[in-house]
Design a protein around this motif. Structure first.
Motif, PDB file in Angstrom:
ATOM      1  N   VAL A   1     -64.459 -25.402 -28.982  1.00 19.47           N
ATOM      2  CA  VAL A   1     -65.309 -25.329 -27.797  1.00 19.47           C
ATOM      3  C   VAL A   1     -64.510 -25.712 -26.546  1.00 19.47           C
ATOM      4  O   VAL A   1     -64.641 -25.076 -25.496  1.00 19.47           O
ATOM      5  CB  VAL A   1     -66.533 -26.250 -27.964  1.00 19.47           C
ATOM      6  CG1 VAL A   1     -67.344 -26.319 -26.672  1.00 19.47           C
ATOM      7  CG2 VAL A   1     -67.417 -25.758 -29.103  1.00 19.47           C
ATOM      8  N   SER A   2     -63.680 -26.731 -26.666  1.00 25.91           N
ATOM      9  CA  SER A   2     -62.856 -27.160 -25.533  1.00 25.91           C
ATOM     10  C   SER A   2     -61.948 -26.032 -25.049  1.00 25.91           C
ATOM     11  O   SER A   2     -61.812 -25.789 -23.846  1.00 25.91           O
ATOM     12  CB  SER A   2     -62.009 -28.378 -25.932  1.00 25.91           C
ATOM     13  OG  SER A   2     -62.823 -29.470 -26.294  1.00 25.91           O
TER      14      SER A   2
ATOM     15  N   VAL B   1     -58.631 -29.504 -17.175  1.00 26.44           N
ATOM     16  CA  VAL B   1     -59.928 -29.366 -17.838  1.00 26.44           C
ATOM     17  C   VAL B   1     -59.753 -29.426 -19.353  1.00 26.44           C
ATOM     18  O   VAL B   1     -60.516 -30.101 -20.061  1.00 26.44           O
ATOM     19  CB  VAL B   1     -60.614 -28.049 -17.421  1.00 26.44           C
ATOM     20  CG1 VAL B   1     -61.848 -27.780 -18.281  1.00 26.44           C
ATOM     21  CG2 VAL B   1     -60.998 -28.098 -15.943  1.00 26.44           C
ATOM     22  N   LEU B   2     -58.724 -28.734 -19.861  1.00 22.90           N
ATOM     23  CA  LEU B   2     -58.487 -28.727 -21.306  1.00 22.90           C
ATOM     24  C   LEU B   2     -58.173 -30.123 -21.816  1.00 22.90           C
ATOM     25  O   LEU B   2     -58.718 -30.555 -22.845  1.00 22.90           O
ATOM     26  CB  LEU B   2     -57.339 -27.773 -21.643  1.00 22.90           C
ATOM     27  CG  LEU B   2     -56.945 -27.720 -23.128  1.00 22.90           C
ATOM     28  CD1 LEU B   2     -58.105 -27.238 -23.983  1.00 22.90           C
ATOM     29  CD2 LEU B   2     -55.724 -26.838 -23.332  1.00 22.90           C
TER      30      LEU B   2
ATOM     31  N   VAL C   1     -62.336 -22.760 -25.476  1.00 21.57           N
ATOM     32  CA  VAL C   1     -63.117 -21.667 -24.888  1.00 21.57           C
ATOM     33  C   VAL C   1     -63.565 -22.027 -23.478  1.00 21.57           C
ATOM     34  O   VAL C   1     -63.492 -21.200 -22.551  1.00 21.57           O
ATOM     35  CB  VAL C   1     -64.333 -21.336 -25.778  1.00 21.57           C
ATOM     36  CG1 VAL C   1     -65.270 -20.371 -25.076  1.00 21.57           C
ATOM     37  CG2 VAL C   1     -63.869 -20.728 -27.105  1.00 21.57           C
ATOM     38  N   LEU C   2     -64.022 -23.263 -23.280  1.00 29.20           N
ATOM     39  CA  LEU C   2     -64.445 -23.681 -21.941  1.00 29.20           C
ATOM     40  C   LEU C   2     -63.270 -23.704 -20.968  1.00 29.20           C
ATOM     41  O   LEU C   2     -63.406 -23.308 -19.798  1.00 29.20           O
ATOM     42  CB  LEU C   2     -65.090 -25.064 -22.018  1.00 29.20           C
ATOM     43  CG  LEU C   2     -66.450 -25.134 -22.721  1.00 29.20           C
ATOM     44  CD1 LEU C   2     -66.921 -26.575 -22.827  1.00 29.20           C
ATOM     45  CD2 LEU C   2     -67.485 -24.289 -21.983  1.00 29.20           C
ATOM     46  N   ALA C   3     -62.101 -24.158 -21.434  1.00 31.89           N
ATOM     47  CA  ALA C   3     -60.914 -24.151 -20.572  1.00 31.89           C
ATOM     48  C   ALA C   3     -60.492 -22.721 -20.240  1.00 31.89           C
ATOM     49  O   ALA C   3     -60.058 -22.433 -19.116  1.00 31.89           O
ATOM     50  CB  ALA C   3     -59.773 -24.899 -21.255  1.00 31.89           C
TER      51      ALA C   3
ATOM     52  N   ALA D   1     -62.561 -20.283 -19.952  1.00 30.27           N
ATOM     53  CA  ALA D   1     -63.543 -19.836 -18.958  1.00 30.27           C
ATOM     54  C   ALA D   1     -63.158 -20.313 -17.560  1.00 30.27           C
ATOM     55  O   ALA D   1     -63.288 -19.570 -16.574  1.00 30.27           O
ATOM     56  CB  ALA D   1     -64.928 -20.355 -19.337  1.00 30.27           C
ATOM     57  N   VAL D   2     -62.657 -21.543 -17.455  1.00 28.37           N
ATOM     58  CA  VAL D   2     -62.198 -22.061 -16.160  1.00 28.37           C
ATOM     59  C   VAL D   2     -61.015 -21.231 -15.655  1.00 28.37           C
ATOM     60  O   VAL D   2     -60.953 -20.869 -14.474  1.00 28.37           O
ATOM     61  CB  VAL D   2     -61.807 -23.550 -16.281  1.00 28.37           C
ATOM     62  CG1 VAL D   2     -61.132 -24.038 -14.998  1.00 28.37           C
ATOM     63  CG2 VAL D   2     -63.029 -24.391 -16.591  1.00 28.37           C
TER      64      VAL D   2
ATOM     65  N   CYS E   1     -59.362 -19.180 -30.701  1.00 30.94           N
ATOM     66  CA  CYS E   1     -59.752 -19.797 -29.429  1.00 30.94           C
ATOM     67  C   CYS E   1     -58.527 -20.218 -28.617  1.00 30.94           C
ATOM     68  O   CYS E   1     -58.484 -20.049 -27.394  1.00 30.94           O
ATOM     69  CB  CYS E   1     -60.649 -21.001 -29.690  1.00 30.94           C
ATOM     70  SG  CYS E   1     -62.249 -20.591 -30.410  1.00 30.94           S
TER      71      CYS E   1
ATOM     72  N   LEU F   1     -61.335 -32.219 -21.890  1.00 32.17           N
ATOM     73  CA  LEU F   1     -62.254 -31.811 -22.959  1.00 32.17           C
ATOM     74  C   LEU F   1     -61.728 -32.201 -24.339  1.00 32.17           C
ATOM     75  O   LEU F   1     -62.488 -32.664 -25.199  1.00 32.17           O
ATOM     76  CB  LEU F   1     -62.495 -30.303 -22.892  1.00 32.17           C
ATOM     77  CG  LEU F   1     -63.309 -29.794 -21.690  1.00 32.17           C
ATOM     78  CD1 LEU F   1     -63.297 -28.278 -21.649  1.00 32.17           C
ATOM     79  CD2 LEU F   1     -64.752 -30.312 -21.765  1.00 32.17           C
TER      80      LEU F   1
END
Length: 484
Positions: free
Chosen positions: A48-49, A25-26, A51-53, A55-56, A346, A29
């Motif tokens: 943002v990438s 995912v990282l 933080v989203l990774a 979260a996954v 992050c 992104l």
């Protein structure tokens, strides 16, 4: 640094697919961010990438039985690892601001333009940074002082800023890697249970050839650049510098002061911040015209204090009328480092979650199962440290975690611990600066003013070193314990 945290009861170990999922995912992104924003991805898209990774990764942990509090603690712990790096970044920003205001950086640029020739500028920049970093044991301090000045000289000479940054980083990391004063040079043998000076001696067989190759490339690039040399440009910059600042050798005393503190092994943050404050004093004493020009008339007697205070947090804004000089000197201040601090926070949040879930350990265990020969073990160690730099965004974790995971295997095979410590440095120390969201990559980009992906192709020493180390592992097999 990572710690062996016991797994709570009822928490399942991650599968190999679960371990890879946040990384995939990282990567997706980050690739998307670069495609959409280019070099500007470091100013928000990468954060943002990450933080989203994270979260996954947190969802994987929740799926395996971890409570939110455990995940939150992991994030806090991850960020705490980078706290010292964040303070150093802020101190360097303050130092650049006051050193420009005081005429220290302009003096370094002035002498550099007079002494350095384009035909051997890249070579000289690399060697100078190597010598300073070896004497003080810090690639960060070298880049934040001499490196900043060399970037200014490069601008005055019309040299490529990306190649210049690559030369600075190559030299700084060579000196850092071989200095007994360096924290990473001490950390790697500690993680491998090796003697410090035996570790340094063993690194020479890979480090020196890699530097010689890098120097040859920098010399060749300098020869090509000299053909395009514009002497009129240098004269204009020198004239503008002399018109804006009072220049002189005495303004190099703060540089000597900082190097002395580094040699005496002061911690980086207090040493750099003290040097920044000394720069503020020098600005008041030796640059009265500059101080008067920047003074706020409403501040009255407190105008000098307000000016140097502003330089500490906002940096220096040059308005000489010479576009070349203004581009060289408009920089610095703690505020200039805040985007980089955001990136580091992050990244360390993501790395902290991965380690807490045991995803890194799961990947390392899989890597060990694929190792067949002693040479393959060294190659696996190096590639693992590179991967850890990318995943955890911190070179200290890239040394400690693989060192802890691989140490038993080296002992089992009867290999000298210096084989492990050298592999940790060849991969972990040197590639950290090539990752945009790693603390080292983010620091160098912010300090030198060149995006990580822009200078990466020119960090010849850092790029050659892991490849050469893996090749030599197969050509000259690792030493057994009795030969250490």
């Amino acid at each position: 640094m990572p710690t062996d945290t016991p797994t709570p009861a009822g928490v399942r170990a991650p599968s190999l697919l679960q371990a890879f999922l946040p990384l995939l995912v990282l990567v997706a992104l980050l690739a998307g961010g670069v495609a959409l924003f280019g070099e500007d991805a470091a100013y928000g898209a990468n954060q943002v990438s990450l933080v989203l990774a994270a979260a996954v990764a947190a969802l994987v942990g929740w799926r395996n039985g971890l409570a939110w509090q455990d995940l939150q603690d992991a994030m806090v712990h991850g960020v705490s690892i980078a706290t010292s790096a964040i303070f150093i970044l802020l101190a360097v920003g303050a130092l650049i601001g006051t050193w420009i205001l005081a005429g220290i950086v302009p003096t370094l640029i002035h002498y550099g333009l007079l002494l350095l020739d384009p035909s051997w500028f890249y070579l000289a920049a690399c060697l100078l940074c190597a010598a300073i970093a070896m004497s003080i044991g810090s690639s960060w301090t070298t880049a934040g002082t001499v490196g900043v000045a060399l970037m200014g000289v490069a601008g005055g000479l019309g040299m490529d800023p990306a190649i210049t940054a690559g030369a600075i980083i190559s030299g700084a990391y060579f000196g850092d890697k071989l200095s007994p004063l360096s924290d990473t040079t001490n950390l790697a043998p500690a993680a491998a249970d090796a003697d410090l000076f035996a570790h340094i001696r063993n690194m020479l067989r890979t480090t020196v050839p890699a530097l010689l190759i890098a120097l040859a490339i920098f010399f060749t690039l300098g020869q090509q650049a000299s053909a395009e040399h514009d002497t009129g440009r240098i004269v204009e910059v020198l004239s503008a510098l002399e018109a804006q600042f009072n220049l002189g050798w005495h303004l190099l005393l703060p540089v000597a002061f900082l190097l002395l503190l580094a040699v005496r092994q002061w911690a980086a943050f207090p040493a750099v911040f003290l040097a920044a404050l000394l720069g503020a004093v020098f600005a008041v004493v030796f640059q009265p015209e500059v101080m008067a020009r920047l003074a706020d008339p409403q501040a009255d007697a407190l105008a000098p204090l307000k000016t140097v205070w502003s330089a500490l947090f906002a940096g220096y804004e040059s308005a000489s009328g010479n576009a070349e000089l203004d581009g060289l000197l408009s920089k610095g201040g703690m505020a200039s480092m805040l985007t980089t601090v955001w990136l580091i926070i992050c990244a360390m949040c993501f790395g902290g979650v991965l380690e807490r879930l045991g995803l890194l350990q799961r990947l390392l265990q899989s890597a060990l199962r694929l190792v067949r020969s002693d040479s393959g073990l060294v190659a696996s160690t190096i590639t693992t440290t590179i991967g850890t730099n990318i995943i955890t965004a911190d070179q200290y974790i890239a040394l400690v975690l693989p060192g802890r995971m691989y140490r038993a295997e080296y002992e089992k095979r009867g290999l000298a611990p210096t084989n492990l410590s050298r592999a940790l440095e060849d991969g972990g120390t040197l590639t950290s600066v090539l990752v945009p969201w790693n603390t080292c990559g983010a620091y160098m980009a912010a300090t030198l003013g060149v995006a990580t992906l822009s200078y990466l192709p020119y960090c010849f020493f850092n790029l050659i070193m892991p490849v050469l180390a893996i090749a030599l592992a197969y050509l000259l097999p690792p030493k057994p314990q009795t030969a250490a």
